[in-house]
Scaffold this motif. Structure first.
Motif, mmCIF file in Angstrom:
data_model
loop_
_atom_site.group_PDB
_atom_site.id
_atom_site.type_symbol
_atom_site.label_atom_id
_atom_site.label_comp_id
_atom_site.label_asym_id
_atom_site.label_seq_id
_atom_site.Cartn_x
_atom_site.Cartn_y
_atom_site.Cartn_z
ATOM 1 N N ASN A 161 0.815 -1.223 0.000
ATOM 2 C CA ASN A 161 0.000 0.000 0.000
ATOM 3 C C ASN A 161 0.845 1.268 0.000
ATOM 4 O O ASN A 161 0.370 2.324 -0.413
ATOM 5 C CB ASN A 161 -0.946 0.012 1.201
ATOM 6 N N GLY A 195 0.845 2.760 -3.301
ATOM 7 C CA GLY A 195 -0.454 3.153 -3.827
ATOM 8 C C GLY A 195 -1.072 4.352 -3.133
ATOM 9 O O GLY A 195 -2.057 4.907 -3.614
ATOM 10 N N SER A 197 -5.548 8.479 -0.090
ATOM 11 C CA SER A 197 -5.788 7.916 -1.419
ATOM 12 C C SER A 197 -7.109 8.496 -1.920
ATOM 13 O O SER A 197 -7.806 9.201 -1.188
ATOM 14 C CB SER A 197 -5.845 6.384 -1.381
ATOM 15 N N HIS A 198 -7.444 8.199 -3.149
ATOM 16 C CA HIS A 198 -8.738 8.655 -3.667
ATOM 17 C C HIS A 198 -9.198 7.747 -4.793
ATOM 18 O O HIS A 198 -8.413 7.029 -5.407
ATOM 19 C CB HIS A 198 -8.676 10.112 -4.146
ATOM 20 N N ASN A 199 -10.505 7.796 -5.042
ATOM 21 C CA ASN A 199 -11.074 7.171 -6.230
ATOM 22 C C ASN A 199 -11.638 8.301 -7.084
ATOM 23 O O ASN A 199 -11.220 9.450 -6.925
ATOM 24 C CB ASN A 199 -12.106 6.106 -5.855
ATOM 25 N N ASP A 200 -12.592 8.024 -7.935
ATOM 26 C CA ASP A 200 -13.121 9.063 -8.823
ATOM 27 C C ASP A 200 -13.936 10.129 -8.103
ATOM 28 O O ASP A 200 -14.084 11.237 -8.604
ATOM 29 C CB ASP A 200 -13.987 8.435 -9.920
ATOM 30 N N THR A 201 -14.497 9.814 -6.933
ATOM 31 C CA THR A 201 -15.413 10.753 -6.278
ATOM 32 C C THR A 201 -15.016 11.172 -4.864
ATOM 33 O O THR A 201 -15.539 12.161 -4.370
ATOM 34 C CB THR A 201 -16.828 10.136 -6.174
ATOM 35 N N THR A 202 -14.111 10.436 -4.239
ATOM 36 C CA THR A 202 -13.870 10.645 -2.816
ATOM 37 C C THR A 202 -12.395 10.527 -2.455
ATOM 38 O O THR A 202 -11.691 9.670 -2.986
ATOM 39 C CB THR A 202 -14.663 9.606 -1.994
ATOM 40 N N TYR A 203 -11.964 11.376 -1.546
ATOM 41 C CA TYR A 203 -10.625 11.265 -0.953
ATOM 42 C C TYR A 203 -10.756 10.484 0.351
ATOM 43 O O TYR A 203 -11.775 10.591 1.046
ATOM 44 C CB TYR A 203 -10.035 12.646 -0.663
ATOM 45 N N PHE A 204 -9.737 9.709 0.673
ATOM 46 C CA PHE A 204 -9.739 8.878 1.872
ATOM 47 C C PHE A 204 -8.503 9.150 2.719
ATOM 48 O O PHE A 204 -7.391 9.217 2.191
ATOM 49 C CB PHE A 204 -9.709 7.386 1.508
ATOM 50 N N ARG A 237 -6.299 7.246 4.847
ATOM 51 C CA ARG A 237 -6.015 5.833 5.063
ATOM 52 C C ARG A 237 -5.342 5.586 6.397
ATOM 53 O O ARG A 237 -5.470 4.523 6.982
ATOM 54 C CB ARG A 237 -5.132 5.299 3.939
#
Length: 141
Positions: free
Chosen positions: A41, A44, A63-70, A72
């Motif tokens: 990780n 990533g 981290s993030h995807n198309d709509t949200t930041y995380f 971790r």
């Protein structure tokens, strides 16, 4: 106190800090630390070291995807806990996400982790609870 957030390069410090801070929770839940997963990780995630006077005192991983930041991971050395660094790290993560055009910041935290109250004070709300984990979200728009 003004921490500096810089790209983390010391993976060993990050893993030692995280493993130490999470040991009690892992023991309580009978979980085993997975160094291989941490190292996988590492590449990533966006990894930031939190430094005071040039010395590392914490870690923030995003981290993030198309709509949200995380968020971790957010870890602070014990000697520096309770001095506002966690709040400053949350604000830093929110600014990164907002600047990138995101409207939500999410994280997960063990229900019995005292940090859950910090997240609640900073505007995170529980979206879901699954076993011993709260999944929390904050609007950052």
């Amino acid at each position: 106190m003004n921490p500096v957030f810089r790209v983390a390069k010391d993976k060993d410090f990050a893993e030692r800090l995280t493993r130490h801070n999470m040991a009690l929770y892992y023991e309580r839940l009978e979980m085993k630390w997975d160094s291989a997963l941490f190292k996988k990780n590492w590449n990533g995630f966006e990894n930031y070291e939190i430094a005071i006077n040039g010395q590392p005192v914490g870690l923030l991983r995003l981290s993030h995807n198309d709509t949200t930041y995380f968020i971790r991971d957010l870890q602070i050395l014990e000697a520096w806990q309770g001095q506002g660094l966690g709040s400053q790290a949350i604000h830093y993560a929110s600014e990164i996400a907002r600047t990138a055009g995101f409207k939500r910041l999410r994280l997960r935290v063990f229900r019995f982790n005292p940090a859950a109250s910090l997240y609640h004070r900073l505007g995170f709300r529980i979206r879901e609870t699954d076993d011993d984990t709260h999944y929390m979200e904050r609007d950052i728009s």
